[in-house]
Design an enzyme around this catalytic site. Structure first.
Site, PDB file in Angstrom:
ATOM      1  N   THR A 149      -7.587   3.966   0.139  1.00 15.13           N
ATOM      2  CA  THR A 149      -6.202   3.801   0.867  1.00 15.13           C
ATOM      3  C   THR A 149      -6.339   2.514   1.702  1.00 15.13           C
ATOM      4  O   THR A 149      -7.456   2.214   2.203  1.00 15.13           O
ATOM      5  CB  THR A 149      -5.861   4.962   1.501  1.00 15.13           C
ATOM      6  OG1 THR A 149      -4.634   4.848   2.568  1.00 15.13           O
ATOM      7  CG2 THR A 149      -7.024   5.497   2.796  1.00 15.13           C
ATOM      8  N   LYS A 185       6.806  -7.355  14.270  1.00 18.43           N
ATOM      9  CA  LYS A 185       6.238  -6.023  14.084  1.00 18.43           C
ATOM     10  C   LYS A 185       5.256  -6.176  13.026  1.00 18.43           C
ATOM     11  O   LYS A 185       5.228  -6.852  12.172  1.00 18.43           O
ATOM     12  CB  LYS A 185       7.161  -4.773  13.937  1.00 18.43           C
ATOM     13  CG  LYS A 185       7.997  -5.463  12.456  1.00 18.43           C
ATOM     14  CD  LYS A 185       8.921  -4.161  12.167  1.00 18.43           C
ATOM     15  CE  LYS A 185       9.652  -4.365  10.828  1.00 18.43           C
ATOM     16  NZ  LYS A 185      10.593  -3.426  10.648  1.00 18.43           N
ATOM     17  N   ARG A 192       1.375   6.574  10.553  1.00 18.61           N
ATOM     18  CA  ARG A 192       1.302   5.466  10.211  1.00 18.61           C
ATOM     19  C   ARG A 192       1.838   4.528  11.306  1.00 18.61           C
ATOM     20  O   ARG A 192       3.171   4.654  11.596  1.00 18.61           O
ATOM     21  CB  ARG A 192       2.116   5.127   9.137  1.00 18.61           C
ATOM     22  CG  ARG A 192       1.544   5.685   7.609  1.00 18.61           C
ATOM     23  CD  ARG A 192       2.767   5.791   6.481  1.00 18.61           C
ATOM     24  NE  ARG A 192       3.152   4.375   5.991  1.00 18.61           N
ATOM     25  CZ  ARG A 192       2.412   3.930   5.207  1.00 18.61           C
ATOM     26  NH1 ARG A 192       1.557   4.395   4.455  1.00 18.61           N
ATOM     27  NH2 ARG A 192       3.159   2.548   4.628  1.00 18.61           N
ATOM     28  N   THR A 239      -0.645   6.900   0.002  1.00 16.42           N
ATOM     29  CA  THR A 239       0.661   6.963   0.284  1.00 16.42           C
ATOM     30  C   THR A 239       1.444   6.919  -1.012  1.00 16.42           C
ATOM     31  O   THR A 239       1.398   6.190  -1.693  1.00 16.42           O
ATOM     32  CB  THR A 239       1.033   5.674   1.120  1.00 16.42           C
ATOM     33  OG1 THR A 239       0.262   5.440   2.185  1.00 16.42           O
ATOM     34  CG2 THR A 239       2.573   5.833   1.498  1.00 16.42           C
ATOM     35  N   ASN A 291       0.449  -2.069  -5.701  1.00 12.68           N
ATOM     36  CA  ASN A 291      -0.941  -2.298  -5.113  1.00 12.68           C
ATOM     37  C   ASN A 291      -1.899  -1.489  -5.765  1.00 12.68           C
ATOM     38  O   ASN A 291      -3.057  -1.670  -5.817  1.00 12.68           O
ATOM     39  CB  ASN A 291      -0.807  -2.132  -3.622  1.00 12.68           C
ATOM     40  CG  ASN A 291      -0.677  -0.738  -3.249  1.00 12.68           C
ATOM     41  OD1 ASN A 291      -0.041  -0.084  -4.075  1.00 12.68           O
ATOM     42  ND2 ASN A 291      -1.203  -0.332  -2.369  1.00 12.68           N
ATOM     43  N   ASP A 350      -5.007   2.728   4.731  1.00 13.10           N
ATOM     44  CA  ASP A 350      -4.981   3.215   5.876  1.00 13.10           C
ATOM     45  C   ASP A 350      -6.210   3.326   6.943  1.00 13.10           C
ATOM     46  O   ASP A 350      -7.279   2.862   6.440  1.00 13.10           O
ATOM     47  CB  ASP A 350      -4.324   4.634   6.202  1.00 13.10           C
ATOM     48  CG  ASP A 350      -2.958   5.019   5.472  1.00 13.10           C
ATOM     49  OD1 ASP A 350      -2.183   3.764   5.914  1.00 13.10           O
ATOM     50  OD2 ASP A 350      -2.403   5.700   5.222  1.00 13.10           O
ATOM     51  N   ASP A 367      -4.832   6.821  -4.815  1.00 14.54           N
ATOM     52  CA  ASP A 367      -4.024   6.243  -3.733  1.00 14.54           C
ATOM     53  C   ASP A 367      -3.580   7.559  -2.958  1.00 14.54           C
ATOM     54  O   ASP A 367      -3.716   8.620  -3.451  1.00 14.54           O
ATOM     55  CB  ASP A 367      -2.915   5.598  -4.127  1.00 14.54           C
ATOM     56  CG  ASP A 367      -1.980   4.672  -3.202  1.00 14.54           C
ATOM     57  OD1 ASP A 367      -2.590   4.236  -2.138  1.00 14.54           O
ATOM     58  OD2 ASP A 367      -1.073   4.702  -3.169  1.00 14.54           O
ATOM     59  N   ARG A 424      -8.842   1.128   4.396  1.00  9.47           N
ATOM     60  CA  ARG A 424      -8.480  -0.141   4.791  1.00  9.47           C
ATOM     61  C   ARG A 424      -8.835  -1.183   3.529  1.00  9.47           C
ATOM     62  O   ARG A 424      -9.578  -2.101   3.660  1.00  9.47           O
ATOM     63  CB  ARG A 424      -9.403  -0.473   6.006  1.00  9.47           C
ATOM     64  CG  ARG A 424      -8.641  -0.228   7.344  1.00  9.47           C
ATOM     65  CD  ARG A 424      -7.421  -0.650   7.740  1.00  9.47           C
ATOM     66  NE  ARG A 424      -7.310  -0.267   8.817  1.00  9.47           N
ATOM     67  CZ  ARG A 424      -6.054  -0.724   9.716  1.00  9.47           C
ATOM     68  NH1 ARG A 424      -5.120  -1.392   9.002  1.00  9.47           N
ATOM     69  NH2 ARG A 424      -5.811  -0.479  10.947  1.00  9.47           N
TER      70      ARG A 424
END
Length: 1217
Positions: free
Chosen positions: A715, A601, A635, A422, A855, A717, A420, A826
């Site tokens: 990830t 948000k 991020r 993060t 996760n 991201d 991972d 993603r």
């Protein structure tokens, strides 16, 4: 008793004529529907007919009746034990040449030790269960609180839980001493998260605080059936014919504890085995190491060899037996007395001969192998890995933790690491770094990723360009004078800035703690991102300082930092919570002037889909800024708002309340209702948060790459962020040929804009197929060249979804395996697990997954080895892992040192067992040829019995614990040594074949030298030496040979090796002195004394081992000289350097300061509680937390999660904060 007695009597007729639950009188019982349960509050008689389970729990595996059968079943699930049971049974038959205890004794010892261990562990579990079940709780009885054991609670009871107490069951939160109806809970025992969670009682039940008042409360709860979902709950509370929806905010789960609240009053909903924590106490998938699986093949090969030996002997017996052999005296016996030696029934002779020889040759399969290996691996993990200071993280007081010992050697063979990003590669300590408001970007800092990106482009950025903001707060690292100290009012877009800051201050679920001042307040947030955003609002002059169930209070500074200040309360009307499907969070609030606003948000993809038409310039510039932030490794979150019309809101709120009251598909309906109002949003801007790389990550990845390990980053991201992170941590570089398969192309966007989902899917599938084929063909061309560049693959989640299709899976796998690095961005948690499983099963390579969050659990469990990071996202990953460390960089020590050493040691242990048992059995096999294949034993029964369990057991344990080829520092200096484990260099059949060759050679030397020399030997009385003299002599020489052979296998020889080898040989002589003197009915009586009175004995025990080991000695010398292993080359290079490792165990050194050393010592204490790890997760080894509370060490099992979640508080617990 008011809580129990004020109920009507009920009979069968009344029960059969019940009406709908909404119109019945409270206290009546309705049949339990399959989809929900009905609980009558404060009414035991009403709940009795439903037969709810009690609150007593049991985590034991056995009881008095099931212990023996179930325990034996567990033991005989192991194939080797079944084999020895069969041999033991055969030894009771007349065909057995050995006495029954020869085979029964070792098996009995192994089984008794295992059963005693199981019984002790289960007894401790029983004591723990009793301790938990007898914990006291205040129960409402006769309008007063009575202390009652947990086990006596029933569904519907009303209880009081005091501050710092644990909830004894799953409770419906009714009331609290706090005036706003809220309480604070800590769920560290449940999911490892130390952040406080807020729970809010229904306003209708706020007044039921005192026992007199709560005694009057009657209600009916309709809710879901018990399930294991920790974060969901669906139900309704029916009070005075009014239906009130219940959510997880009103549920207090067993195992959580009450914080910052004097006490709460709750109603028991789920008890004992039906509580959510108990229903989550399932077994973690069982994992076996690859070497252990190969060991099964070795055992199978030995069994095949055993069968061949028995077949040869049985054929020889059937051919040899004859009436002509007068010395057998077969003619004088009746046919019924001939048994297996009847020449007239040679087929029977053959068949019975096989059974005879199986019992005779049974030691070829070592019964003590599994016990020895398990002992070695247990000590390796609990004493070496857990106590290694190189893997101790002083700032968080977190040592390494081996949660299983089954996979120690697997750590030395890992070829693929799935990581991972993060919290694993990065610190997960978020800092507000930049932002974009109204199309204008703010923030002048330079991230680590930007410096890495600049470096790869040949640009060197000075350290001075990094943020130098004088205002530095936790979670805030922003530097731009245009927004600080009220300067935002002078910007072209001050209204947008104000909305941006208010969105940060209002749209969240953060809890403030401590004094209501900017300097002393602490924020408890569900994620570090949220805390950073609220901290940013505070530093921008919008200080969130108080929260109630219905309001948020913000202190707003409108002009300057020390200027005009106004406390504003915003009424929170609705909260649309974040989840992985929505990827956004919304709050609907009412300003003091009556203005209704929805603040939202979330991820850019979901926010942009819901924006109002127009304002395209701001949208485009904000998207450009987000791409820049992503490229800098930040991020991003989009922020938007919508002004609501009161009529529109009221109409929508009715639908929201209906959805919230629904018992079925509540979450789905809430999402659908949210879609109705989260539209026509106005974009405010976006935030950018930095998550710095962990210390030592780039050098760790570089070292692991040199070791032959390929690292994949999985990830969620964006692609740009993932690429820049990969550059920053040395995973990819400009010299690599990069294959990028992304859905973020103009062609795909054009198709997506049309909205035809079928066409989108078809186009994506074709695009991914073509890109994969193109990359695959290009990769083949690069690999055909001798000096081709290294390859890397970068793919996003959308493309990966199609690439994992069965028709494309093999192409993806082939391409990925030829790449030095792979980055998947993603991706969902499911995709992480799928990719891991693809390599594990498709490529048959050993994999390791490492992550820190919930996760990552699927990915961790899918790999051969799972490693959890004790990070900021709770302990879910650690709880599902096999090993736990605090920092990614500790992988270097875990794999290159401990993993590699464990692999080498276990390989040597297994090879040695194979060698010594084969050597012993072959000498017996040779004797068979001299006894007419009759099955006559060569050795005394006790020699055979004690050979494995006593005379050769201790030295091999020390080899498995202490042997090492090179030191820990050299293992990390030369990471290429690790490749020997990846290639499985030391446990191939070629290696075992070499061992078998020398086993045959040495057994021939020992047997023939002894038998030949003893045939003409005489004792001191002038008599010839007999069979038992020769067998005792042979056994002595064999024992000395195999023990000295073990020393020759060692790379490290310590005093413990000398003591164990010398002690084993000495133990043999002590045994034979006693045994041959006292057991007068044995043929072995006085043999050792007769032998030791001859010069022949001393000459033989000197020359035979030398002759037997000479071939091995020459082979090792030739091999080391002409075909050395890599570690032998390193040994030669550094042969003159002293090894400073204490006792040849670990290179602990003295690099810790006295404070750090003291902290580490406290971290090893039983029950030690550290800053991030909650209760038991940092306990060393296999120690169950609850066993440790009683001062007893017990192996950790899956059900220990239950005990951690049910632990009663102990005032004497040692903590370190």
């Amino acid at each position: 008793m008011a809580g129990w007695r004020n109920t009507r009597s009920r009979n069968g007729a009344g029960y059969n004529n019940l009406t709908a639950s909404r119109t019945i009188q409270l206290g009546r019982v309705t049949p339990q529907a399959p989809g929900n349960r009905t609980v009558f509050v404060n009414d035991r008689d009403g709940n009795s007919l439903a037969h709810f389970k009690g609150n007593s729990i049991s985590t034991t595996k056995y009881n008095l009746l099931t212990f023996l059968p179930k325990g034996l079943y567990e033991q005989f699930r192991r194939l080797a034990n079944c084999y020895f049971l069969m041999i033991s049974l055969l030894s009771f038959t007349p065909v057995s040449p050995v006495s029954p205890y020869t085979n029964v004794a070792p098996l009995a010892i192994v089984l008794i030790v295992s059963l005693i261990k199981e019984a002790f562990e289960d007894w401790k579990r029983l004591q723990n269960d009793k301790s938990i079940n007898n914990s006291a709780i205040d129960l409402l009885q006769d309008q007063k609180w009575e202390s009652t054991p947990w086990k006596k609670l029933q569904v519907g009871d009303i209880v009081r839980v005091k501050q710092d107490g644990f909830f004894p069951a799953d409770l419906l939160f009714l009331a609290t001493t706090n005036p706003d109806g809220v309480c604070y809970t800590e769920t560290a025992n449940l999911d490892g998260e130390t952040n406080l969670k807020i729970r809010k009682a229904l306003e209708k039940t706020w007044d039921f605080v005192t026992p007199e008042k709560v005694s009057e409360f009657k209600g009916e709860v309709q809710c879901e059936q018990p399930n294991n979902s920790l974060y969901t709950f669906t139900g309704n509370l029916i009070v005075q014919k009014q239906t009130l929806p219940l959510s997880p905010n009103q549920i207090l789960l067993r195992g959580c504890s009450l914080r910052n609240t004097q006490y709460i009053v709750g109603c028991v909903i789920f008890t004992g085995p039906e509580t959510k924590v108990m229903m989550n106490s399932m077994n973690v998938p069982s994992k076996r190491s690859t070497l252990e699986k190969k060991l099964d093949k070795v055992i199978l090969a030995l069994f095949c060899l055993l069968f061949c030996m028995c077949l040869i002997g049985a054929i020889g017996s059937a051919v040899f037996v004859s009436f002509d052999d007068y010395y057998l005296n077969l003619k004088a016996k009746n046919p019924s007395e001939l048994d297996q030696f009847n020449p007239n029934q040679r087929l029977k002779v053959f068949a019975l001969g096989i059974f005879t020889l199986i019992t005779l040759y049974s030691p070829i399969i070592p019964i003590s192998l599994y016990v020895t290996v398990e002992t070695i691996k247990f000590i390796q993990s609990s004493k070496f890995i857990n106590n290694d200071l190189h893997m101790y993280h002083a700032p968080t007081n977190t040592p390494a933790l081996a949660r299983t010992s089954n996979l120690n050697e697997e750590l030395g063979q890992v070829e693929y690491i799935f990581s991972d990003k993060t919290g694993t590669l990065t610190r997960n300590m978020m800092e507000f770094f930049k932002c974009s408001v109204g199309g204008e970007t703010y923030g002048t800092g330079v991230t680590e990723i930007e410096m890495g990106a600049a470096q790869r482009n040949g640009i060197i950025l000075e350290e001075g360009q990094k943020s130098s903001n004088p205002i530095r707060d936790k979670g805030f690292n922003f530097d731009d004078a245009r927004l600080m100290r009220g300067a935002w009012r002078n910007e072209p877009n001050p209204d947008a800035c104000k909305e941006f800051f208010r969105c940060l201050a209002i749209c969240h679920t953060v809890l403030p703690e401590g004094e209501e001042s900017p300097e002393k307040i602490r924020y408890q947030a569900a994620s570090p991102d949220e805390a950073a955003l609220v901290s940013a609002a505070k530093n921008f002059g919008f200080f969130f300082y108080r929260r109630t169930p219905t309001k948020i209070f913000v202190r707003e500074s409108h002009v300057e930092r020390m200027g005009q200040i106004q406390d504003v309360s915003y009424e929170i009307l609705n909260v649309l919570e974040f989840n992985s499907t929505r990827k956004r969070q919304s709050v609907i609030c009412r300003y003091p002037d009556g203005r209704l606003v929805l603040y939202c948000k979330g991820a850019d993809t979901v926010i942009y889909e819901r924006l109002a038409v127009g304002n395209n310039d701001v949208k485009k510039r904000t998207r450009d800024h987000m791409e820049q932030y992503g490229a800098a490794g930040l991020r991003t979150l989009c922020l938007a708002y919508r002004d609501l019309n009161p009529d529109t809101y009221e109409s929508w709120n009715e639908k929201f309340i209906q959805a919230k009251s629904s018992l079925r598909d509540r979450e789905k309906k809430l999402d659908e209702v949210g879609e109705l109002i989260e539209k026509d949003l106005t974009l405010i801007g976006c935030s950018a948060i930095e998550d710095k790389l962990q210390e030592g990550v780039p050098s760790c990845i570089e070292t692991l790459s040199r070791a032959g390990i390929k690292i994949w980053v999985l990830t969620g991201d964006k692609l740009e962020t993932a690429i820049n992170i990969a550059y920053a941590c040395n995973l990819i570089n400009n010299d690599m040929r990069q294959f990028v398969i992304s859905s973020e192309t103009d062609e795909i966007r054009e198709i997506e804009d049309k909205g035809d989902q079928v066409e989108i899917a078809r186009f994506l599938r074709e695009t991914v197929k073509n890109e994969l084929k193109k990359c695959h063909d290009e990769a083949k061309q690069h690999l055909q060249t001798t000096a081709g560049p290294k390859l890397s693959l970068l793919i996003d989640g959308k493309c990966l979804m199609y690439a994992l299709d069965p028709s494309l899976r093999s192409m993806l796998l082939n391409l990925s395996l030829n790449c030095s690095a792979v980055v998947c961005c993603r991706v969902s948690p499911l995709q992480k697990a799928q990719v891991t499983r693809l390599v594990r099963k498709g490529a048959q390579r050993i994999t390791l997954s490492i992550g820190d969050g919930a996760n990552d659990v699927g990915m961790i469990q899918a790999a051969h080895v799972g490693v959890g990071i004790s990070g900021m996202e709770g302990m879910q990953a650690v709880m599902a892992s096999d090993f736990a460390i605090a920092q990614f960089r500790f992988l270097t020590d875990l794999l290159l040192v401990h993993g590699r050493w464990s692999y080498l040691r276990i390989c040597k242990v297994v090879s040695y067992f194979f060698y010594k048992n084969l050597t012993f059995t072959l000498t017996q096999f040779y004797f068979t040829f001299q006894t007419g294949f009759s099955g006559q034993r060569f050795y005394d029964d006790w020699f055979q019995t004690l050979y494995n369990v006593i005379f050769t057991s201790l030295p091999v344990i020390f080899v498995g614990l202490l042997d090492k080829d090179v030191s820990a520092s050299l293992s990390k200096k030369y990471p290429e040594l690790y490749k020997e484990g990846i290639k499985n260099t030391f446990f191939k059949f070629r290696v075992l074949g070499t061992v078998a060759f020398f086993s045959v050679y040495q057994s021939i030397i020992v047997y023939n030298f002894v038998t030949t020399s003893s045939s003409g030997g005489i004792n001191s009385s002038g008599k010839m030496l007999g069979q038992w003299d020769a067998s005792t002599m042979a056994f002595t020489c064999l024992l000395i040979t195999v023990n000295l052979r073990l020393l020759m296998m060692c790379n490290t020889v310590t005093k413990w090796h000398h003591i164990s080898v010398g002690g084993s040989i000495l133990l043999w002589f002590l045994f034979i002195f006693v045994y041959s003197f006292f057991f007068t009915d044995k043929g072995i009586f006085y043999t050792i004394f007769v032998l030791m009175s001859t010069f022949y004995f001393y000459l033989t025990i000197l020359l035979v081992p030398i002759a037997a080991l000479l071939g091995d000695f020459l082979y090792q010398g030739v091999q080391r000289w002409f075909s050395p292993y890599d570690y032998q080359i390193v040994q030669e290079i550094h042969r003159h350097e002293p090894d400073n490792a204490a006792s040849a165990l670990l290179e602990v050194g003295t690099q810790l300061t006295p404070e750090e050393a003291r902290s580490f010592a406290f971290a090893q204490l039983p029950g030690q509680s550290s800053r991030h790890t909650g209760f038991a997760f940092d306990s060393p080894g296999y120690e169950s937390f609850f066993a440790l509370q009683q001062g007893v060490v017990a192996p950790q099992k899956a059900w220990d999660v239950v005990r951690r979640a049910s632990m009663k508080p102990r005032n004497s617990q040692i903590t370190s904060r």
